[in-house]
Design a protein around this motif. Sequence first.
Motif, PDB file in Angstrom:
ATOM      1  N   ASP A 185       0.881  -1.122   0.007  1.00 41.51           N
ATOM      2  CA  ASP A 185       0.085  -0.005   0.171  1.00 41.51           C
ATOM      3  C   ASP A 185       0.818   1.214   0.050  1.00 41.51           C
ATOM      4  OD1 ASP A 185      -2.338  -1.903  -0.060  1.00 41.51           O
ATOM      5  OD2 ASP A 185      -2.849  -1.394   1.990  1.00 41.51           O
ATOM      6  N   ASP A 238       1.237  -4.619  -1.901  1.00 40.78           N
ATOM      7  CA  ASP A 238       0.060  -5.486  -1.635  1.00 40.78           C
ATOM      8  C   ASP A 238      -1.330  -5.047  -2.463  1.00 40.78           C
ATOM      9  OD1 ASP A 238      -1.592  -7.031   0.128  1.00 40.78           O
ATOM     10  OD2 ASP A 238      -2.197  -5.328   1.258  1.00 40.78           O
ATOM     11  N   ASP A 239      -2.350  -4.989  -2.096  1.00 35.85           N
ATOM     12  CA  ASP A 239      -3.540  -4.797  -3.263  1.00 35.85           C
ATOM     13  C   ASP A 239      -3.515  -3.156  -3.392  1.00 35.85           C
ATOM     14  OD1 ASP A 239      -4.015  -3.859  -0.384  1.00 35.85           O
ATOM     15  OD2 ASP A 239      -6.100  -4.276  -0.723  1.00 35.85           O
ATOM     16  N   HIS A 240      -3.408  -2.237  -2.838  1.00 31.59           N
ATOM     17  CA  HIS A 240      -3.828  -0.766  -3.316  1.00 31.59           C
ATOM     18  C   HIS A 240      -2.946  -0.126  -4.381  1.00 31.59           C
ATOM     19  CE1 HIS A 240      -7.314  -0.089  -0.964  1.00 31.59           C
ATOM     20  NE2 HIS A 240      -6.696  -0.497   0.251  1.00 31.59           N
ATOM     21  N   ASP A 410      -0.761  -4.163   6.190  1.00 33.90           N
ATOM     22  CA  ASP A 410      -2.096  -3.994   5.767  1.00 33.90           C
ATOM     23  C   ASP A 410      -3.093  -3.751   6.668  1.00 33.90           C
ATOM     24  OD1 ASP A 410      -4.122  -4.850   3.899  1.00 33.90           O
ATOM     25  OD2 ASP A 410      -4.827  -6.140   5.324  1.00 33.90           O
TER      26      ASP A 410
HETATM   27 CA    CA Z   1      -3.784  -3.653   2.139  1.00 35.40          CA
END
Ligand code: CA
Length: 517
Positions: A185, A238-240, A410
């Motif tokens: 992120d 990570d995801d973002h 996270d």
């Molecule tokens: Ca995350």
Amino acid sequence: MHDLSRRRLLHQTAAFSSIPLLGSLAACGTTFPSDPQIDGRLFSLGVASGEPWPESVVIWTRLARHPLNGGGMPDLPIAVRWEVATDDRMRNIVRKGIATALPKDGHAVHVEVQGLLPHRWYWYRFSAEGEESQIGRTRTAPAAGQRLEALRLAFASCQNYERGYFTAYRHMASEDLDLVLHLGDYIYEGGSHDRRPRRHNSGEVTTLAEYRDRYALYKLDPNLQSAHAAFPWAVVSDDHEVDNNYANDLENNLSVSPAEFLKRRAAAYKAYYEHMPLRRAAAPRGPDMQLYRTLLFGDLAAIHLLDTRQYRSDQPNKDTAGLGDDRHGDPRATMLGPKQEAWLYANLAKRDHVWNVLAQQVPMMQRRRPRANGTRYELDQWDGYPAARRRLTDAIRKSATQGVIVLSGDEHENWVSDLKANFDDPTSPTVGAEFVGTSISSGGNGYRTTRQFQRVIAANPHIKYHNGRRGYVRCTVGRETWRTDLRVMPYVTRPGAPIRTPASFVVKRRMLNPLQV
Ligand code: CA
Ligand code: FE
């Protein structure tokens, strides 16, 4: 589309320049961007270094005269001179060369500097078109297998630009560190919002051009630049960096097909690589990026940087807004994918290092969350993949690997826990310890540990501690003990917060439970 106003940039720079320069950075020759005319400067995005090996380190910059508007560079290759010295005034230059910044790479420059001496500080600088970058500082790893007494590192994650200032990085830059780990992120992909302390520069980003401008917005932050210029970093996404809670080729709310989503992932991974001090081995090929890897620090630590996004199976019950009670999902569910799992277990079985560090994105500990409708679990984290977690703890136990420390991001909160061989059996062996880092700014100012959190701690005997403030985590790694200091600030929605250490933990290598000291 929202244009970051010149007024806002002036305001931000003025706020920063009222903060006195930190002693250690001033002493090492690192300079801060003080020119409010950010547009127009070639090295507006600062410098960075990373991936320390005993004789080699990556140095990075990206040329961008108009960083928030596509970079503003001509559609031509540009020669960039780089220099590496043993002193902060760049007098004793030991390595130099010319790199070519290419339009297809957004004029990013990655140099893998070779032929350095192990375990040394170096300083570096770029120049092109008559302009010089700031001077960055970096450090090589100790020689392979060398007996090493101490390693000092910090880790961070989750820096939503809109939710606060990156004050934590100004404090981090004044620490005495060998390495910084970023666990994901690094940007947030979302659009811009009213009534927040800072503002994103566009709507949700999905194309390469949009991801580049978003990284540029974050990279303009002077505090982030100062922490990059002060230490080598090792990063995982990570995801973002792509899309909230994506899983492998699946977009979060499944609104596009996997084929469509992989196009977005390719754009996002390319922009990530362009802005990070990664080795060429991590350069993405289409939608694929080889990010998992190990960094070795003498005989003291093997740091395994994991990728828990690119290969994972879908979260169970994905439509339940994150929480769910289905933690007995598919036993074939995977967080790392079979290839990365095999690679990790083979590395854990080597036992050549005092500490084996798993630096990765999402919390690994089990967290039962008592709710009125029963116990709930966060399914985007390892709690959504209990069979995969059990395979990992079984591998640790079978190989009798000592000194396993898990570092996670996270969560936007600090959590400290034993890593249990079987979280459902409190009498099962403790096979490691986990420290979850809080956010740099995501979620805003943070909160106290309320009754709700105390109930979670009470329901999970392996959990030792929670803190909901913002900051980073500092680790001092010795041969017998691992010390973790949680570093947090009272606010991030205004610049200039002080930092403090509300809690410290010591893990003894042969008795892994973290003890608060
Ligand atoms: Ca995350
Ligand atoms: Fe986050």
